[in-house]
Design a protein around this motif. Structure first.
Motif, PDB file in Angstrom:
ATOM      1  N   SER A 144     100.984  59.555  85.290  1.00 29.14           N
ATOM      2  CA  SER A 144     101.738  58.759  84.325  1.00 29.14           C
ATOM      3  C   SER A 144     100.910  57.532  83.967  1.00 29.14           C
ATOM      4  CB  SER A 144     103.088  58.353  84.903  1.00 29.14           C
ATOM      5  OG  SER A 144     102.908  57.574  86.059  1.00 29.14           O
ATOM      6  N   PHE A 145     100.722  57.338  82.694  1.00 26.29           N
ATOM      7  CA  PHE A 145      99.976  56.204  82.179  1.00 26.29           C
ATOM      8  C   PHE A 145     100.895  55.373  81.295  1.00 26.29           C
ATOM      9  CE2 PHE A 145      96.762  59.517  82.841  1.00 26.29           C
ATOM     10  CZ  PHE A 145      95.885  58.840  83.661  1.00 26.29           C
ATOM     11  N   LYS A 146     100.670  54.082  81.290  1.00 29.88           N
ATOM     12  CA  LYS A 146     101.450  53.178  80.455  1.00 29.88           C
ATOM     13  C   LYS A 146     100.538  52.581  79.391  1.00 29.88           C
ATOM     14  CE  LYS A 146     102.426  51.107  84.142  1.00 29.88           C
ATOM     15  NZ  LYS A 146     102.707  50.325  85.290  1.00 29.88           N
ATOM     16  N   LEU A 147     101.153  52.053  78.359  1.00 31.36           N
ATOM     17  CA  LEU A 147     100.388  51.384  77.319  1.00 31.36           C
ATOM     18  C   LEU A 147      99.685  50.165  77.915  1.00 31.36           C
ATOM     19  CD1 LEU A 147     102.889  51.468  74.340  1.00 31.36           C
ATOM     20  CD2 LEU A 147     101.029  53.040  74.837  1.00 31.36           C
ATOM     21  N   GLY A 148      98.439  49.991  77.567  1.00 30.35           N
ATOM     22  CA  GLY A 148      97.677  48.856  78.065  1.00 30.35           C
ATOM     23  C   GLY A 148      96.900  49.151  79.329  1.00 30.35           C
ATOM     24  N   ASP A 149      97.158  50.291  79.990  1.00 25.39           N
ATOM     25  CA  ASP A 149      96.379  50.664  81.174  1.00 25.39           C
ATOM     26  C   ASP A 149      94.954  50.997  80.753  1.00 25.39           C
ATOM     27  OD1 ASP A 149      98.414  50.334  82.936  1.00 25.39           O
ATOM     28  OD2 ASP A 149      98.904  52.456  83.118  1.00 25.39           O
ATOM     29  N   TRP A 150      94.058  50.935  81.719  1.00 26.59           N
ATOM     30  CA  TRP A 150      92.681  51.327  81.492  1.00 26.59           C
ATOM     31  C   TRP A 150      92.429  52.638  82.221  1.00 26.59           C
ATOM     32  CZ3 TRP A 150      89.224  48.820  78.370  1.00 26.59           C
ATOM     33  CH2 TRP A 150      89.647  47.590  77.862  1.00 26.59           C
ATOM     34  N   ALA A 151      91.638  53.533  81.606  1.00 19.73           N
ATOM     35  CA  ALA A 151      91.409  54.852  82.194  1.00 19.73           C
ATOM     36  C   ALA A 151      89.965  55.272  81.960  1.00 19.73           C
ATOM     37  CB  ALA A 151      92.350  55.877  81.575  1.00 19.73           C
ATOM     38  N   LEU A 152      89.486  56.135  82.854  1.00 24.25           N
ATOM     39  CA  LEU A 152      88.182  56.776  82.697  1.00 24.25           C
ATOM     40  C   LEU A 152      88.418  58.191  82.211  1.00 24.25           C
ATOM     41  CD1 LEU A 152      86.469  55.652  86.006  1.00 24.25           C
ATOM     42  CD2 LEU A 152      86.146  54.697  83.737  1.00 24.25           C
ATOM     43  N   LEU A 153      87.546  58.681  81.334  1.00 20.47           N
ATOM     44  CA  LEU A 153      87.667  60.011  80.745  1.00 20.47           C
ATOM     45  C   LEU A 153      86.642  60.938  81.381  1.00 20.47           C
ATOM     46  CD1 LEU A 153      88.880  61.853  78.505  1.00 20.47           C
ATOM     47  CD2 LEU A 153      87.055  61.012  77.026  1.00 20.47           C
ATOM     48  N   TYR A 154      87.087  62.103  81.862  1.00 17.62           N
ATOM     49  CA  TYR A 154      86.188  63.074  82.473  1.00 17.62           C
ATOM     50  C   TYR A 154      85.357  63.736  81.386  1.00 17.62           C
ATOM     51  CZ  TYR A 154      84.494  66.891  85.350  1.00 17.62           C
ATOM     52  OH  TYR A 154      83.697  67.762  86.029  1.00 17.62           O
ATOM     53  N   ASP A 155      84.049  63.788  81.581  1.00 20.18           N
ATOM     54  CA  ASP A 155      83.125  64.370  80.610  1.00 20.18           C
ATOM     55  C   ASP A 155      82.958  65.850  80.922  1.00 20.18           C
ATOM     56  OD1 ASP A 155      81.336  64.721  78.605  1.00 20.18           O
ATOM     57  OD2 ASP A 155      79.748  63.514  79.508  1.00 20.18           O
ATOM     58  N   LEU A 156      83.398  66.705  80.011  1.00 17.83           N
ATOM     59  CA  LEU A 156      83.368  68.148  80.248  1.00 17.83           C
ATOM     60  C   LEU A 156      81.973  68.749  80.135  1.00 17.83           C
ATOM     61  CD1 LEU A 156      86.610  69.231  78.401  1.00 17.83           C
ATOM     62  CD2 LEU A 156      86.219  69.096  80.845  1.00 17.83           C
ATOM     63  N   ARG A 157      81.000  67.985  79.643  1.00 16.42           N
ATOM     64  CA  ARG A 157      79.644  68.533  79.540  1.00 16.42           C
ATOM     65  C   ARG A 157      79.053  68.827  80.909  1.00 16.42           C
ATOM     66  NH1 ARG A 157      76.340  64.383  76.239  1.00 16.42           N
ATOM     67  NH2 ARG A 157      77.731  62.993  77.365  1.00 16.42           N
ATOM     68  N   TYR A 158      79.466  68.073  81.910  1.00 12.73           N
ATOM     69  CA  TYR A 158      78.900  68.224  83.243  1.00 12.73           C
ATOM     70  C   TYR A 158      79.787  69.054  84.166  1.00 12.73           C
ATOM     71  CZ  TYR A 158      75.793  64.611  81.609  1.00 12.73           C
ATOM     72  OH  TYR A 158      74.879  63.906  80.888  1.00 12.73           O
ATOM     73  N   LYS A 159      80.712  69.825  83.597  1.00 14.81           N
ATOM     74  CA  LYS A 159      81.603  70.631  84.422  1.00 14.81           C
ATOM     75  C   LYS A 159      80.823  71.676  85.210  1.00 14.81           C
ATOM     76  CE  LYS A 159      84.204  73.842  82.652  1.00 14.81           C
ATOM     77  NZ  LYS A 159      85.226  74.568  81.920  1.00 14.81           N
ATOM     78  N   ASP A 160      79.863  72.321  84.566  1.00 15.78           N
ATOM     79  CA  ASP A 160      79.079  73.363  85.229  1.00 15.78           C
ATOM     80  C   ASP A 160      77.796  72.829  85.846  1.00 15.78           C
ATOM     81  OD1 ASP A 160      80.970  75.245  84.522  1.00 15.78           O
ATOM     82  OD2 ASP A 160      80.000  75.675  82.604  1.00 15.78           O
ATOM     83  N   ASN A 161      77.326  71.667  85.405  1.00 16.55           N
ATOM     84  CA  ASN A 161      76.110  71.083  85.939  1.00 16.55           C
ATOM     85  C   ASN A 161      76.473  70.267  87.174  1.00 16.55           C
ATOM     86  OD1 ASN A 161      73.643  69.986  86.410  1.00 16.55           O
ATOM     87  ND2 ASN A 161      73.505  68.865  84.496  1.00 16.55           N
ATOM     88  N   LEU A 162      75.962  70.661  88.308  1.00  9.84           N
ATOM     89  CA  LEU A 162      76.314  70.006  89.546  1.00  9.84           C
ATOM     90  C   LEU A 162      75.266  68.991  89.990  1.00  9.84           C
ATOM     91  CD1 LEU A 162      77.715  73.093  91.455  1.00  9.84           C
ATOM     92  CD2 LEU A 162      78.961  71.355  90.212  1.00  9.84           C
ATOM     93  N   GLY A 163      74.556  68.373  89.040  1.00 10.62           N
ATOM     94  CA  GLY A 163      73.572  67.368  89.386  1.00 10.62           C
ATOM     95  C   GLY A 163      74.229  66.183  90.059  1.00 10.62           C
ATOM     96  N   LYS A 164      73.667  65.726  91.156  1.00  5.90           N
ATOM     97  CA  LYS A 164      74.355  64.699  91.932  1.00  5.90           C
ATOM     98  C   LYS A 164      74.190  63.300  91.351  1.00  5.90           C
ATOM     99  CE  LYS A 164      70.659  64.242  95.323  1.00  5.90           C
ATOM    100  NZ  LYS A 164      70.342  64.346  96.732  1.00  5.90           N
ATOM    101  N   LEU A 165      73.256  63.093  90.454  1.00  2.00           N
ATOM    102  CA  LEU A 165      73.058  61.760  89.907  1.00  2.00           C
ATOM    103  C   LEU A 165      73.679  61.584  88.526  1.00  2.00           C
ATOM    104  CD1 LEU A 165      69.412  61.094  91.045  1.00  2.00           C
ATOM    105  CD2 LEU A 165      71.527  60.363  92.117  1.00  2.00           C
ATOM    106  N   HIS A 166      74.320  62.615  88.007  1.00  2.00           N
ATOM    107  CA  HIS A 166      74.963  62.510  86.700  1.00  2.00           C
ATOM    108  C   HIS A 166      76.358  61.918  86.863  1.00  2.00           C
ATOM    109  CE1 HIS A 166      71.958  64.706  84.428  1.00  2.00           C
ATOM    110  NE2 HIS A 166      71.886  65.561  85.421  1.00  2.00           N
ATOM    111  N   THR A 167      76.692  60.995  85.995  1.00  4.82           N
ATOM    112  CA  THR A 167      78.049  60.473  86.007  1.00  4.82           C
ATOM    113  C   THR A 167      78.944  61.410  85.212  1.00  4.82           C
ATOM    114  OG1 THR A 167      79.468  58.637  85.474  1.00  4.82           O
ATOM    115  CG2 THR A 167      77.593  58.965  84.035  1.00  4.82           C
TER     116      THR A 167
END
Length: 144
Positions: free
Chosen positions: A47-70
């Motif tokens: 549950s998120f409220k208006l004004g909250d801050w959130a991080l968005l998961y980047d789907l480009r790295y879903k299959d790439n398991l590089g340990k230094l990629h954010t």
């Protein structure tokens, strides 16, 4: 009227078919209940409220398991939430995204404290001692 042997056999097959249908319906309901219990146990609603801050998961790295990629982008501010779980985001510069994002791709972001806020928060409590550094590098604790 008497039924012939083939007609009796056909009636028995129809009765057996009804029993098979009932047993498959019961099996389907039991499987659905198991899946519902698993879903309720392991998948939590966010549950998120208006004004909250959130991080968005980047789907480009879903299959790439590089340990230094954010794998997280952001932080973004939540501008609008919808009942189906979709969320509209805006950047730090208050530029709204045209796209809506699924709430399951977001993670709540807590802003870090500045050094002054951190010291102020701990100086208000009476039982915490704040170490201070001296010119020779040794720490001296002063009671608050």
């Amino acid at each position: 009227m008497t039924l012939s042997a083939t007609q009796e056999e056909r009636l028995l097959q129809l009765n057996a078919l009804d029993e098979i249908r009932k047993s498959t319906l019961q099996h389907t309901k039991s499987i659905q209940n198991q899946r519902m219990k698993w879903h309720d146990r392991y998948i939590k609603d966010k549950s998120f409220k208006l004004g909250d801050w959130a991080l968005l998961y980047d789907l480009r790295y879903k299959d790439n398991l590089g340990k230094l990629h954010t794998r997280w982008l952001g932080p973004y501010e939540i501008v609008e939430t919808f009942s189906n779980g979709a969320i509209r985001l805006s950047t730090v510069d208050l530029v709204k995204f045209k796209l809506l994002f699924n709430g399951h791709r977001l993670c709540l972001y807590h802003k870090p404290l500045s050094k002054d806020d951190f010291l102020q928060q701990f100086s208000t409590t009476k039982h915490v001692e704040i170490p201070t550094a001296t010119s020779d590098g040794f720490a001296v604790t002063t009671p608050s």
